[in-house]
Design an enzyme around this catalytic site. Structure first.
Site, PDB file in Angstrom:
ATOM      1  N   ASP A   1       1.106   1.653  -8.059  1.00  0.00           N
ATOM      2  CA  ASP A   1       0.813   0.614  -7.055  1.00  0.00           C
ATOM      3  C   ASP A   1      -0.271  -0.357  -7.511  1.00  0.00           C
ATOM      4  OD1 ASP A   1       2.714   1.538  -5.273  1.00  0.00           O
ATOM      5  OD2 ASP A   1       1.295   2.637  -4.024  1.00  0.00           O
TER       6      ASP A   1
ATOM      7  N   ASP B   1       1.873  -4.119  -1.588  1.00  0.00           N
ATOM      8  CA  ASP B   1       1.745  -2.654  -1.502  1.00  0.00           C
ATOM      9  C   ASP B   1       1.032  -2.231  -2.797  1.00  0.00           C
ATOM     10  OD1 ASP B   1       1.908  -0.046  -0.899  1.00  0.00           O
ATOM     11  OD2 ASP B   1       4.077   0.045  -0.623  1.00  0.00           O
TER      12      ASP B   1
ATOM     13  N   ASP C   1       3.909   6.267  -9.381  1.00  0.00           N
ATOM     14  CA  ASP C   1       3.806   5.054  -8.581  1.00  0.00           C
ATOM     15  C   ASP C   1       2.352   4.611  -8.533  1.00  0.00           C
ATOM     16  OD1 ASP C   1       4.754   3.097  -6.899  1.00  0.00           O
ATOM     17  OD2 ASP C   1       4.871   4.370  -5.126  1.00  0.00           O
TER      18      ASP C   1
ATOM     19  N   HIS D   1       1.459   1.197   8.823  1.00  0.00           N
ATOM     20  CA  HIS D   1       2.045   2.443   9.331  1.00  0.00           C
ATOM     21  C   HIS D   1       1.255   2.783  10.595  1.00  0.00           C
ATOM     22  CE1 HIS D   1       2.447   2.847   4.893  1.00  0.00           C
ATOM     23  NE2 HIS D   1       3.530   3.539   5.125  1.00  0.00           N
TER      24      HIS D   1
ATOM     25  N   ASP E   1       7.928  -5.431  -1.567  1.00  0.00           N
ATOM     26  CA  ASP E   1       6.613  -4.831  -1.736  1.00  0.00           C
ATOM     27  C   ASP E   1       6.168  -5.161  -3.154  1.00  0.00           C
ATOM     28  OD1 ASP E   1       6.390  -3.867   0.787  1.00  0.00           O
ATOM     29  OD2 ASP E   1       6.204  -1.746   0.232  1.00  0.00           O
TER      30      ASP E   1
ATOM     31  N   HIS F   1       8.831   0.962  -7.492  1.00  0.00           N
ATOM     32  CA  HIS F   1       9.924   1.898  -7.176  1.00  0.00           C
ATOM     33  C   HIS F   1      11.137   1.593  -8.051  1.00  0.00           C
ATOM     34  CE1 HIS F   1       8.245   2.620  -2.830  1.00  0.00           C
ATOM     35  NE2 HIS F   1       7.384   2.923  -3.786  1.00  0.00           N
TER      36      HIS F   1
ATOM     37  N   ASP G   1      -2.079   4.283   9.942  1.00  0.00           N
ATOM     38  CA  ASP G   1      -3.131   3.449   9.338  1.00  0.00           C
ATOM     39  C   ASP G   1      -4.048   2.869  10.405  1.00  0.00           C
ATOM     40  OD1 ASP G   1      -1.529   3.715   7.068  1.00  0.00           O
ATOM     41  OD2 ASP G   1      -0.610   1.730   7.320  1.00  0.00           O
TER      42      ASP G   1
ATOM     43  N   GLU H   1      13.451   0.995   2.266  1.00  0.00           N
ATOM     44  CA  GLU H   1      12.703   0.781   1.019  1.00  0.00           C
ATOM     45  C   GLU H   1      13.095   1.875   0.028  1.00  0.00           C
ATOM     46  OE1 GLU H   1       8.490  -0.022   1.508  1.00  0.00           O
ATOM     47  OE2 GLU H   1       8.090   0.940  -0.413  1.00  0.00           O
TER      48      GLU H   1
HETATM   49  C1  XUL Z   1       5.196   4.475  -0.842  1.00  0.00           C
HETATM   50  C2  XUL Z   1       5.380   3.147  -0.235  1.00  0.00           C
HETATM   51  C3  XUL Z   1       5.099   3.032   1.215  1.00  0.00           C
HETATM   52  C4  XUL Z   1       6.045   2.140   1.941  1.00  0.00           C
HETATM   53  C5  XUL Z   1       5.876   2.135   3.431  1.00  0.00           C
HETATM   54  O1  XUL Z   1       5.493   4.531  -2.177  1.00  0.00           O
HETATM   55  O2  XUL Z   1       5.719   2.207  -0.917  1.00  0.00           O
HETATM   56  O3  XUL Z   1       3.810   2.621   1.391  1.00  0.00           O
HETATM   57  O4  XUL Z   1       5.925   0.835   1.497  1.00  0.00           O
HETATM   58  O5  XUL Z   1       5.938   3.401   3.978  1.00  0.00           O
HETATM   59 CO    CO Z   2       6.082   0.194  -0.472  1.00  0.00          CO
END
Ligand code: XUL
Ligand code: CO
Length: 438
Positions: free
Chosen positions: A306, A336, A304, A98, A293, A268, A101, A229
């Site tokens: 991650d 991700d 989430d 991003h 991702d 997601h 970042d 996404e």
């Molecule tokens: C948030 C997410 C983000 C996107 C990019 O849940 O997955 O990091 O991948 O903005």
């Molecule tokens: Co993502």
């Protein structure tokens, strides 16, 4: 001088007990006609890997990600150094970022853009030095308080314009770095209550932003893929890009379906009440399979998380979809994912990536074995065999009418379904393929 006290990670095979080695990911090994490196196209997520410090809503960070830098710009430069060292040591060819970042936002949009202009040439030089590529770029349109009510769906036109400016700059950078994709994740594009929301206008405006972005990027030489996404909730109660099917309907309404593919994130998908495989299959059958991702959620936690993906079943089903889609074109597997808050050492970052990369290497090999074995495909083919001839062929070719089907059904008089779906058998075939070597 290196930042991480870790040697280059090598493939040592499944019997190795060296934590800092690959057990299954052997970059140059050929699986399904391509090397693992080409099939998997792994990417490092800049945000989790170089920025995420373990902060959660109950506590501050547990790991320092300043990498020895002192001022915000120095830290940004150190992150570049750390990121490329890490990709080099792990043998990861791609990264994703991003705007926020890679450089500090500063006190104004101008300052943000100046900071980005200072850091981008440094990133570009490192890409050349280490032979690394950009999988995709994006703009962070969710973190700053100005986006509290949304960005491309903001009720305030000034906020909308600010978001557009960020997208323009992030596209410029993506093009400058030869990015193969650009992602829109609608961070706060959604609503908390319809009492204060003009949903129609918000969605029209979102589509306008996407259209402007495609026009701008194509005009300026962007040849890569645009991705949306999907995510159903979090941070807003209702995110507009709920899941792949919802996004496809949105894109078709606004005539944007030829311009966008999906970036499917495992966690997601599960938040939307789907399997990861379902989301990938939905994208594939609609010609919208793009990028992934890679991560996983926790069955007991409703958010989430991650986590680095270690569930080999899911990685296998994912890679089966990737193979069915004919492999990645511009997309890849972006981790991700973040180590747990308690996994707070720099070594944990390497261990996490190794674990994720090995899981997907296993997933690829097993998916290919499932394809080669052929029993699953054969079962599915036979299950639908009645559509190959007779009345079935008429249905598929579009010749059948309600009248002709009614006449045919009357001629049969009694129809009973006697064929089993055999789910348990098929699951046992998967287990046999996965663990048959034990
Ligand atoms: C948030 C997410 C983000 C996107 C990019 O849940 O997955 O990091 O991948 O903005
Ligand atoms: Co993502």
């Amino acid at each position: 001088m290196s930042i991480f006290n870790v040697e280059k990670i090598k493939y040592e095979g499944p019997k190795s007990t060296n934590p800092l080695s690959f057990k299954y990911y052997n970059a140059d090994e050929v699986v399904g006609g391509k090397t693992m490196r080409e099939q998997l196209r792994f990417a490092m997520s800049y945000w989790h890997t170089l920025c995420g410090d373990g902060t959660d809503m109950f506590g501050i960070g547990t790991v320092d990600k300043s990498f020895g830098g002192l001022t915000p710009m120095e830290i940004a430069e150190k992150k570049v150094e750390a990121g490329f060292e890490l990709m080099d040591k792990l043998g990861i060819d791609y990264f994703c970022f991003h705007d926020k970042d890679i450089a500090p936002e500063g006190a104004s949009l101008k300052e943000f853009q100046d900071n980005l202009d200072k850091i981008v040439p440094i990133i570009k030089a490192n890409m050349k030095k280490y032979n690394k590529k950009l999988l995709w770029g994006t703009a962070n349109l969710f973190n700053n308080p100005r986006f509290v009510h949304g960005a491309g769906t903001a009720p305030n036109a000034d906020v909308y314009a600010y978001a557009a400016a960020q997208v323009k700059k992030a596209l410029d950078i993506t093009i400058e770095l030869g990015g193969e994709g650009y992602v829109f994740w609608g961070g706060r594009e959604g609503y908390e209550t319809l009492l204060n929301t003009d949903m129609g206008l918000e969605l029209d405006n979102m589509a306008r932003l996407l259209k402007m972005s495609v026009e701008y990027a194509r005009k300026n030489g962007f040849k890569g893929d645009f991705y949306i996404e999907p995510k159903p909730k979090e941070p807003t109660k209702h995110q507009y890009d709920f899941d792949t099917a919802t996004v496809l309907a949105f894109l078709r309404k606004y005539g944007l379906d030829k311009d966008f593919k999906m970036n499917i994130e495992a966690n997601h998908a599960t938040l939307a009440g789907h399997t990861f495989q379902h989301e990938l299959a939905t994208a594939r059958i609609n010609g919208a399979f793009g990028s992934i991702d890679a991560n996983q959620g926790d069955y007991l936690l409703g958010w989430d998380t991650d986590q680095f993906p270690t569930d080999v079943y899911n990685a296998t089903y994912c890679m089966l979809e990737v193979l069915k889609a004919g492999g990645f074109t511009n997309g890849g597997l972006n981790f991700d994912s973040k180590p747990r808050r308690g996994s707070m050492t720099h070594e944990d970052i390497f261990l996490s990536y190794i674990s994720g990369m090995d899981s997907f290497a296993l997933g690829l090999k097993l998916a290919y074995k499932i394809v080669e074995d052929g029993r699953i495909d054969e079962f599915v083919k036979n299950r639908y065999a009645s559509y190959n001839t007779g009345i079935g062929a008429e249905i598929v070719s579009g010749k059948a009418t309600l009248e002709s089907l009614s006449e045919y059904a009357l001629s049969l008089n009694v129809v009973e379904e006697k064929k089993s779906g055999a789910q348990e058998y098929l699951e046992s075939v998967i287990n046999q393929i996965m663990f048959g070597g034990i």
